[in-house]
Scaffold this active site. Structure first.
Site, PDB file in Angstrom:
ATOM      1  N   GLY A   1       0.816  -1.088   0.113  1.00  0.00           N
ATOM      2  CA  GLY A   1      -0.078   0.010   0.029  1.00  0.00           C
ATOM      3  C   GLY A   1       0.880   1.200   0.033  1.00  0.00           C
ATOM      4  N   CYS A   2       0.358   2.429   0.432  1.00  0.00           N
ATOM      5  CA  CYS A   2       1.127   3.663   0.645  1.00  0.00           C
ATOM      6  C   CYS A   2       2.209   3.388   1.539  1.00  0.00           C
ATOM      7  CB  CYS A   2       0.166   4.677   0.960  1.00  0.00           C
ATOM      8  SG  CYS A   2       0.996   6.202   1.410  1.00  0.00           S
TER       9      CYS A   2
END
Length: 176
Positions: free
Chosen positions: A12-13
């Site tokens: 993810g981020c």
């Protein structure tokens, strides 16, 4: 004498993964960046087009005598959902995929074992890619240690802070 090794992980981020691993004993350096694609020296804006093939990742330099690779992987899997393809929460796109870029056969084998054990406890299939390490490109300076420099930014406050609090409870014995 330290036993420094490299781990490259995407879940993810990268701001969240970066923030968590900066707290781990034995992790000497955390760099947010990009890997897995076909464009050299990509920018954040290029990554967001999903045309580069790169994922947002963190590169960890860690002392194996203080924290081992399987433990880092357990932490990594606690920070994101490895059963969602190309998505973590509201972050959607191939750049947010779950991926482990292994550095050598030992890391590959250890990752396979950690994934196998984790899968036994999950109903949905783990979609984390397991790939040989490719060229790593550091992200722009403003992405480095983003959470600690922007704690009041809404994304950090609403999404990252709760993950870090949970991470700190679960892995307290490994934190500085």
């Amino acid at each position: 004498m330290s036993e420094l090794r490299t781990a490259t992980l995407g879940g993810g981020c990268f701001w969240c993964i970066d923030a968590a691993f900066r707290r781990v004993k034995g992790v000497q350096k955390v760099t947010s960046g990009y890997s897995g694609g076909h464009i050299e020296h990509p920018t954040y804006h290029q990554i967001c087009t999903e045309d580069t093939g790169h994922a947002e990742v963190v590169e960890l330099i860690y002392d194996e005598r203080k924290v081992d690779y399987p433990t880092l992987l357990k932490m990594f899997f606690a920070l994101h959902d490895p059963t969602t393809l190309n998505r973590q929460g509201n972050d959607i796109g191939t750049q947010y995929r779950s991926v482990i870029f292994y550095h050598g056969d030992q890391q590959k084998h250890q990752a396979e074992l950690v994934i196998e054990r984790l899968q036994e406890h999950l109903d949905d299939a783990i979609v984390t890619e397991l790939l040989p390490a490719k060229e790593f490109y550091p992200a722009e300076n403003y992405h480095q240690d983003y959470f600690s420099t922007n704690p009041r930014q809404p994304y950090c406050n609403l999404l990252i802070a709760p993950k870090i609090a949970k991470f700190e409870k679960e892995f307290d014995a490994y934190l500085v």
